[in-house]
Design a protein around this motif. Structure first.
Motif, PDB file in Angstrom:
ATOM      1  N   GLY A  23       5.712  -4.357  -5.503  1.00  0.00           N
ATOM      2  CA  GLY A  23       5.016  -3.885  -4.310  1.00  0.00           C
ATOM      3  C   GLY A  23       5.989  -3.434  -3.234  1.00  0.00           C
ATOM      4  N   TYR A  24       7.089  -4.138  -3.110  1.00  0.00           N
ATOM      5  CA  TYR A  24       8.115  -3.772  -2.132  1.00  0.00           C
ATOM      6  C   TYR A  24       8.757  -2.449  -2.525  1.00  0.00           C
ATOM      7  N   GLN A  25       8.987  -2.260  -3.814  1.00  0.00           N
ATOM      8  CA  GLN A  25       9.594  -1.018  -4.287  1.00  0.00           C
ATOM      9  C   GLN A  25       8.707   0.170  -3.981  1.00  0.00           C
ATOM     10  N   ILE A  26       7.424   0.018  -4.197  1.00  0.00           N
ATOM     11  CA  ILE A  26       6.486   1.109  -3.904  1.00  0.00           C
ATOM     12  C   ILE A  26       6.486   1.413  -2.407  1.00  0.00           C
ATOM     13  N   GLY A  27       6.529   0.389  -1.583  1.00  0.00           N
ATOM     14  CA  GLY A  27       6.575   0.579  -0.136  1.00  0.00           C
ATOM     15  C   GLY A  27       7.819   1.309   0.323  1.00  0.00           C
ATOM     16  N   VAL A  28       8.951   0.996  -0.299  1.00  0.00           N
ATOM     17  CA  VAL A  28      10.209   1.671   0.055  1.00  0.00           C
ATOM     18  C   VAL A  28      10.133   3.146  -0.310  1.00  0.00           C
ATOM     19  N   VAL A  29       9.595   3.446  -1.475  1.00  0.00           N
ATOM     20  CA  VAL A  29       9.491   4.842  -1.909  1.00  0.00           C
ATOM     21  C   VAL A  29       8.541   5.617  -0.996  1.00  0.00           C
ATOM     22  N   ILE A  30       7.388   5.053  -0.709  1.00  0.00           N
ATOM     23  CA  ILE A  30       6.430   5.721   0.172  1.00  0.00           C
ATOM     24  C   ILE A  30       7.025   5.891   1.570  1.00  0.00           C
ATOM     25  N   GLY A  31       7.671   4.865   2.067  1.00  0.00           N
ATOM     26  CA  GLY A  31       8.278   4.929   3.392  1.00  0.00           C
ATOM     27  C   GLY A  31       9.393   5.954   3.493  1.00  0.00           C
ATOM     28  N   SER A  32      10.062   6.236   2.376  1.00  0.00           N
ATOM     29  CA  SER A  32      11.133   7.230   2.414  1.00  0.00           C
ATOM     30  C   SER A  32      10.583   8.647   2.452  1.00  0.00           C
ATOM     31  N   PHE A  33       9.336   8.849   2.008  1.00  0.00           N
ATOM     32  CA  PHE A  33       8.747  10.183   2.015  1.00  0.00           C
ATOM     33  C   PHE A  33       7.958  10.490   3.286  1.00  0.00           C
ATOM     34  N   ILE A  34       7.588   9.487   4.052  1.00  0.00           N
ATOM     35  CA  ILE A  34       6.774   9.700   5.253  1.00  0.00           C
ATOM     36  C   ILE A  34       7.443  10.646   6.262  1.00  0.00           C
ATOM     37  N   PRO A  35       8.740  10.509   6.554  1.00  0.00           N
ATOM     38  CA  PRO A  35       9.343  11.456   7.512  1.00  0.00           C
ATOM     39  C   PRO A  35       9.238  12.909   7.063  1.00  0.00           C
ATOM     40  N   PHE A  36       9.378  13.161   5.762  1.00  0.00           N
ATOM     41  CA  PHE A  36       9.275  14.532   5.260  1.00  0.00           C
ATOM     42  C   PHE A  36       7.849  15.052   5.383  1.00  0.00           C
ATOM     43  N   LEU A  37       6.878  14.193   5.143  1.00  0.00           N
ATOM     44  CA  LEU A  37       5.488  14.607   5.293  1.00  0.00           C
ATOM     45  C   LEU A  37       5.151  14.920   6.743  1.00  0.00           C
ATOM     46  N   VAL A  38       5.667  14.122   7.659  1.00  0.00           N
ATOM     47  CA  VAL A  38       5.420  14.363   9.090  1.00  0.00           C
ATOM     48  C   VAL A  38       6.061  15.681   9.511  1.00  0.00           C
ATOM     49  N   LEU A  39       7.306  15.915   9.094  1.00  0.00           N
ATOM     50  CA  LEU A  39       7.970  17.172   9.444  1.00  0.00           C
ATOM     51  C   LEU A  39       7.254  18.365   8.826  1.00  0.00           C
ATOM     52  N   GLY A  40       6.772  18.217   7.594  1.00  0.00           N
ATOM     53  CA  GLY A  40       6.013  19.285   6.955  1.00  0.00           C
ATOM     54  C   GLY A  40       4.721  19.572   7.693  1.00  0.00           C
ATOM     55  N   GLY A  41       4.045  18.530   8.165  1.00  0.00           N
ATOM     56  CA  GLY A  41       2.821  18.706   8.942  1.00  0.00           C
ATOM     57  C   GLY A  41       3.074  19.426  10.250  1.00  0.00           C
ATOM     58  N   ILE A  42       4.158  19.072  10.910  1.00  0.00           N
ATOM     59  CA  ILE A  42       4.520  19.735  12.172  1.00  0.00           C
ATOM     60  C   ILE A  42       4.845  21.209  11.912  1.00  0.00           C
TER      61      ILE A  42
END
Length: 58
Positions: A23-42
């Motif tokens: 579960g921690y591993q999945i959270g780390v992977v998802i958390g590493s992609f969030i900044p890219f998704l936010v920048l893509g949305g902007i």
């Protein structure tokens, strides 16, 4: 201090290696992609806004 934390380098491979469970591993992977998704949305928002402005003739 918040600005400094945005520029810190995080070794994702090291975090996953030391992860207590999957579960921690999945959270780390998802958390590493969030900044890219936010920048893509902007970027998409800015593109659509500029396209609308050009269409209106301003």
């Amino acid at each position: 201090m918040n600005l400094i934390s945005l520029f810190q380098k995080v070794d994702i491979a090291e975090k996953i290696k030391e992860a207590p469970d999957s579960g921690y591993q999945i959270g780390v992977v998802i958390g590493s992609f969030i900044p890219f998704l936010v920048l893509g949305g902007i970027a998409l928002w800015m593109y659509n806004r500029a396209k609308k402005r050009d269409k209106d003739g301003n």
